[in-house]
Design an enzyme around this catalytic site. Structure first.
Site, mmCIF file in Angstrom:
data_model
loop_
_atom_site.group_PDB
_atom_site.id
_atom_site.type_symbol
_atom_site.label_atom_id
_atom_site.label_comp_id
_atom_site.label_asym_id
_atom_site.label_seq_id
_atom_site.Cartn_x
_atom_site.Cartn_y
_atom_site.Cartn_z
ATOM 1 C CG HIS A 174 10.846 -3.241 -6.426
ATOM 2 N ND1 HIS A 174 11.006 -2.686 -5.177
ATOM 3 C CD2 HIS A 174 9.646 -2.766 -6.896
ATOM 4 C CE1 HIS A 174 9.969 -1.905 -4.901
ATOM 5 N NE2 HIS A 174 9.131 -1.934 -5.927
ATOM 6 C CB CYS A 230 15.974 -3.598 -1.865
ATOM 7 S SG CYS A 230 15.050 -2.082 -1.522
#
Length: 362
Positions: A174, A230
């Site tokens: 992440h 991301c």
């Protein structure tokens, strides 16, 4: 003759007595005071300590000795495994974080790290013992992708770097953004990587990543980062962004800050990111039949199919083509797992260069 010593009566009167005196009577209140030497005091203290130890042994639980014997019979705890020597010409840090057991868990990140290791060893000539893997599957506590361990691994990667060193940093997991508080970001946002323990220990922001990985690179040393997360476009805080169009044309954006130097110490740094700072990356089974990072897969496929010594422009075009092909196939059956299916790989660098003339070499 030894000098006399001073004693004080309870009434406050000071008296001088011989060193070997045992008693003394006050001439004012006539109180008789018992005197003790330092030897007497030490002997009394030893008697008290000895008696206390005997009392403890008498009241000690019977099973305590058995517990002590069991503890002595157990092998000593395994020492933490030392990190490999940081002085090879080719070395890499590969991080894959699935966040197992969390509501935001991912499925393909550990596989991404293992796939990158295979590429580096089998295709790029990296010694297996010069690659540091950080995943939740590792047995050593030092190989779990916590914030502390990732920081330590990044420092290991660039420690003592020299000319002709080829360094690789890969992260699959992440990424996120947070407010920029030092004013060095054009968009007012810092990019960050999320280690396994980011909820308690915090994220690793781009300012720190740049300071650890980029700034120490000396002349002739080269770092390539592959970030499958991301909001990862400028997560290394490199000052130049390559904007590639679908027709292959490109231009460099200058993101240098007057507040902070984001370059190297003479070396070169390149970063392939899964998406721009405000975009989400994707995981899809379309490539291999199981969930894998679209960015990691497209990078590996491009390197394998590009031929010997491709240019950065050729490699980036191959990666974008692979992503677009996957997007088309996934749009047909609607099983894309990212919230932003339009994201394409992004190249950032410590310096501007001709992407169609400069060879990509690990």
């Amino acid at each position: 003759m030894a000098s006399r010593r001073e004693v004080r009566c309870r009434c406050g009167r000071r008296m001088w007595v011989q060193p070997d005196a045992r008693t003394v009577q006050c001439s004012t209140c006539h109180t008789v005071t018992q005197l003790y030497s330092l030897v007497d005091i030490a002997r009394g203290a030893n008697r008290i300590i000895h008696g206390f130890q005997q009392l403890l042994r008498q009241h000690q639980p019977q099973h305590h000795e058995q517990q002590q014997q069991q503890m002595m019979a157990q092998p000593p705890p395994r020492l933490l495994e030392p990190l490999p020597s940081p002085f090879g010409k080719k070395r890499a840090v590969l991080c894959g974080v699935n966040y197992k057991g969390k509501s935001y868990s991912l499925k393909g990140c550990i596989s991404d790290a293992k796939s990158m290791r295979s590429l580096l060893v089998q295709q790029m000539g990296f010694p297996i013992d010069s690659i540091l893997m950080l995943t939740e599957d590792e047995a050593s506590p030092q190989r779990i992708p916590t914030k502390r361990n990732i920081r330590k691994a990044m420092r290991w990667l660039v420690e003592g770097n020299r000319a002709r060193d080829s360094l690789v940093f890969h992260f699959s997991g992440h990424g996120s953004q947070q407010n920029d508080y030092n004013g060095d970001e054009i968009d007012g946002q810092d990019e960050a990587l999320c280690p396994l323990d980011h909820e308690t220990e915090g994220k690793i922001i781009d300012d720190e990543i740049n300071r650890i990985l980029v700034r120490p690179l000396v002349h002739g040393a080269k770092l390539h980062a592959v970030i499958d997360a991301c909001n990862s476009g400028t997560v290394l805080d490199l000052p130049f962004i390559c904007r590639m169009e679908r027709n292959g044309s490109y231009e460099w954006e200058d993101h240098r800050s007057v507040r902070a130097y984001k370059g190297t110490d003479g070396g070169a740094a390149f970063c392939f990111s899964a998406c721009d700072d405000d975009e989400s990356s994707g995981y899809t089974p379309v490539f291999t039949g199981k969930n894998t990072g679209a960015m990691t897969y497209s990078f590996i496929k491009a390197v394998k199919t590009a031929g010997p010594a491709p240019t950065y422009g050729h490699l980036l075009n191959l990666m974008c083509s692979a992503i677009r092909e996957a997007q088309s196939r996934l749009a047909f059956n609607g099983d894309y797992t990212s919230s932003d299916a339009s994201a394409e790989p992004l190249l950032t660098s410590s310096e501007e260069f001709d992407v169609y003339a400069t060879k990509f070499v690990l």
